[in-house]
Write a protein that holds these residues in place. Structure first.
Motif, PDB file in Angstrom:
ATOM      1  N   PRO A  48       0.793  -1.235   0.000  1.00 10.14           N
ATOM      2  CA  PRO A  48       0.000   0.000   0.000  1.00 10.14           C
ATOM      3  C   PRO A  48       0.827   1.287   0.000  1.00 10.14           C
ATOM      4  N   ASP A  49       2.090   1.209   0.382  1.00 11.69           N
ATOM      5  CA  ASP A  49       2.943   2.405   0.348  1.00 11.69           C
ATOM      6  C   ASP A  49       3.889   2.376  -0.851  1.00 11.69           C
ATOM      7  N   HIS A  50       3.478   1.679  -1.896  1.00  7.60           N
ATOM      8  CA  HIS A  50       4.258   1.523  -3.131  1.00  7.60           C
ATOM      9  C   HIS A  50       4.751   2.876  -3.640  1.00  7.60           C
ATOM     10  N   ARG A  51       6.019   2.947  -3.926  1.00 11.37           N
ATOM     11  CA  ARG A  51       6.634   4.157  -4.486  1.00 11.37           C
ATOM     12  C   ARG A  51       7.466   3.752  -5.688  1.00 11.37           C
ATOM     13  N   LEU A  52       7.248   4.407  -6.821  1.00  9.97           N
ATOM     14  CA  LEU A  52       7.988   4.146  -8.051  1.00  9.97           C
ATOM     15  C   LEU A  52       8.760   5.397  -8.432  1.00  9.97           C
ATOM     16  N   ASP A  53      10.079   5.259  -8.532  1.00  9.50           N
ATOM     17  CA  ASP A  53      10.928   6.365  -8.963  1.00  9.50           C
ATOM     18  C   ASP A  53      11.530   6.017 -10.320  1.00  9.50           C
ATOM     19  N   ILE A  54      11.381   6.916 -11.269  1.00  9.79           N
ATOM     20  CA  ILE A  54      11.858   6.713 -12.628  1.00  9.79           C
ATOM     21  C   ILE A  54      13.310   7.164 -12.736  1.00  9.79           C
ATOM     22  N   GLY A  55      14.106   6.368 -13.447  1.00  8.41           N
ATOM     23  CA  GLY A  55      15.505   6.700 -13.692  1.00  8.41           C
ATOM     24  C   GLY A  55      15.682   7.217 -15.114  1.00  8.41           C
ATOM     25  N   THR A  56      16.459   6.504 -15.889  1.00  4.96           N
ATOM     26  CA  THR A  56      16.747   6.888 -17.271  1.00  4.96           C
ATOM     27  C   THR A  56      15.570   6.552 -18.179  1.00  4.96           C
ATOM     28  N   ILE A  57      15.243   7.471 -19.071  1.00  2.00           N
ATOM     29  CA  ILE A  57      14.181   7.251 -20.067  1.00  2.00           C
ATOM     30  C   ILE A  57      14.809   7.409 -21.443  1.00  2.00           C
ATOM     31  N   VAL A  58      14.637   6.377 -22.285  1.00  5.67           N
ATOM     32  CA  VAL A  58      15.112   6.417 -23.668  1.00  5.67           C
ATOM     33  C   VAL A  58      13.892   6.261 -24.567  1.00  5.67           C
ATOM     34  N   ALA A  59      13.598   7.300 -25.322  1.00  6.00           N
ATOM     35  CA  ALA A  59      12.401   7.310 -26.169  1.00  6.00           C
ATOM     36  C   ALA A  59      12.779   7.179 -27.628  1.00  6.00           C
ATOM     37  N   GLY A  60      12.011   6.369 -28.350  1.00  8.01           N
ATOM     38  CA  GLY A  60      12.146   6.240 -29.791  1.00  8.01           C
ATOM     39  C   GLY A  60      10.954   6.901 -30.467  1.00  8.01           C
ATOM     40  N   GLU A  61      10.702   6.512 -31.696  1.00  6.28           N
ATOM     41  CA  GLU A  61       9.572   7.087 -32.430  1.00  6.28           C
ATOM     42  C   GLU A  61       8.226   6.622 -31.877  1.00  6.28           C
ATOM     43  N   ASP A  62       8.128   5.326 -31.575  1.00  5.48           N
ATOM     44  CA  ASP A  62       6.855   4.785 -31.093  1.00  5.48           C
ATOM     45  C   ASP A  62       7.055   3.844 -29.907  1.00  5.48           C
ATOM     46  N   ILE A  65      11.775   3.024 -23.368  1.00  8.45           N
ATOM     47  CA  ILE A  65      12.347   2.126 -22.372  1.00  8.45           C
ATOM     48  C   ILE A  65      12.789   3.000 -21.207  1.00  8.45           C
ATOM     49  N   PHE A  66      12.511   2.548 -20.003  1.00  6.56           N
ATOM     50  CA  PHE A  66      12.925   3.342 -18.845  1.00  6.56           C
ATOM     51  C   PHE A  66      13.303   2.427 -17.685  1.00  6.56           C
ATOM     52  N   THR A  67      14.246   2.926 -16.874  1.00  6.78           N
ATOM     53  CA  THR A  67      14.624   2.225 -15.656  1.00  6.78           C
ATOM     54  C   THR A  67      13.825   2.797 -14.507  1.00  6.78           C
ATOM     55  N   TRP A  68      13.696   2.005 -13.452  1.00  5.71           N
ATOM     56  CA  TRP A  68      12.910   2.438 -12.309  1.00  5.71           C
ATOM     57  C   TRP A  68      13.393   1.731 -11.051  1.00  5.71           C
ATOM     58  N   GLU A  69      12.973   2.287  -9.918  1.00  6.42           N
ATOM     59  CA  GLU A  69      13.180   1.653  -8.618  1.00  6.42           C
ATOM     60  C   GLU A  69      11.870   1.710  -7.843  1.00  6.42           C
ATOM     61  N   VAL A  70      11.537   0.601  -7.206  1.00  9.88           N
ATOM     62  CA  VAL A  70      10.341   0.501  -6.382  1.00  9.88           C
ATOM     63  C   VAL A  70      10.778   0.379  -4.931  1.00  9.88           C
ATOM     64  N   SER A  71      10.047   1.044  -4.053  1.00  7.31           N
ATOM     65  CA  SER A  71      10.288   0.883  -2.625  1.00  7.31           C
ATOM     66  C   SER A  71       8.949   0.869  -1.902  1.00  7.31           C
ATOM     67  N   GLY A  72       8.952   0.249  -0.747  1.00  3.94           N
ATOM     68  CA  GLY A  72       7.756   0.177   0.074  1.00  3.94           C
ATOM     69  C   GLY A  72       7.811  -1.044   0.969  1.00  3.94           C
ATOM     70  N   ASN A  73       6.701  -1.360   1.568  1.00  2.60           N
ATOM     71  CA  ASN A  73       6.603  -2.517   2.457  1.00  2.60           C
ATOM     72  C   ASN A  73       5.668  -3.549   1.848  1.00  2.60           C
ATOM     73  N   TRP A  74       6.225  -4.722   1.566  1.00  3.58           N
ATOM     74  CA  TRP A  74       5.502  -5.816   0.920  1.00  3.58           C
ATOM     75  C   TRP A  74       4.874  -6.685   1.995  1.00  3.58           C
ATOM     76  N   ARG A  75       3.555  -6.794   1.985  1.00  2.00           N
ATOM     77  CA  ARG A  75       2.835  -7.630   2.950  1.00  2.00           C
ATOM     78  C   ARG A  75       2.664  -9.023   2.358  1.00  2.00           C
ATOM     79  N   ASP A  76       3.266 -10.001   3.007  1.00  2.00           N
ATOM     80  CA  ASP A  76       3.272 -11.369   2.486  1.00  2.00           C
ATOM     81  C   ASP A  76       2.482 -12.296   3.404  1.00  2.00           C
ATOM     82  N   GLY A  77       1.208 -12.026   3.530  1.00  2.00           N
ATOM     83  CA  GLY A  77       0.321 -12.894   4.296  1.00  2.00           C
ATOM     84  C   GLY A  77       0.842 -13.225   5.678  1.00  2.00           C
ATOM     85  N   ASP A  78       0.884 -14.517   6.002  1.00  2.00           N
ATOM     86  CA  ASP A  78       1.312 -14.984   7.314  1.00  2.00           C
ATOM     87  C   ASP A  78       2.804 -14.788   7.564  1.00  2.00           C
TER      88      ASP A  78
END
Length: 143
Positions: free
Chosen positions: A63-77, A80-93
């Motif tokens: 629920p506290d998912h955070r996405l930070d974008i790094g390098t973005i390489v754009a073509g005609e159509d 591609i981009f790099t990213w980092e995700v951070s937060g707290n993953w709740r894994d059931g039990d």
């Protein structure tokens, strides 16, 4: 016609609205009626609602998912981009685990919509942070 700058803006806006503000209605502004998800195990077409369901499930688990974008390489159509995700993953039990991992995403754009998606992420780091792996593994592959 979508320009390279438009594609960079699209990445930033989609990431902000959908992943950081958790605004699932924003998916309608970026996804066509049907999106192709590329996958080595078999490509899958999903509707907008199915795409929202997939995102909703990630946000439920992180629920506290955070996405930070790094390098973005754009073509005609495509973009591609790099990213980092951070937060707290709740894994059931098993509990809740703080995670921080990176990846790269590919989009093909058709009619100003994200028609195809693909990507990779650092599952080795994610698994280590989740306690699945007993030690941290770094995998580097020459390209």
């Amino acid at each position: 016609m979508t320009t390279k700058n438009d594609l960079r803006t699209m990445v930033a806006e989609y990431s902000r609205r959908v992943w950081n503000e958790h605004d699932l209605a924003a998916v309608d502004d970026f996804a066509p009626a049907c999106t192709l998800l590329l996958n080595p195990e078999g490509d899958t077409y999903v509707s907008r609602d199915e795409l929202k369901d997939r995102i909703r499930e990630v946000l439920r688990i992180m629920p506290d998912h955070r996405l930070d974008i790094g390098t973005i390489v754009a073509g005609e159509d495509s973009v591609i981009f790099t990213w980092e995700v951070s937060g707290n993953w709740r894994d059931g039990d098993r509990g809740t685990f703080p995670v921080h991992f990176g990846g790269m995403t590919y989009w093909k754009i058709v009619d100003d919509r994200i028609a195809e998606r693909d990507g990779i992420n650092d599952m080795a780091t994610f698994g280590w942070q989740m306690g699945v792996h007993k030690r941290r593994v770094r995998v580097l592959m020459p390209i």
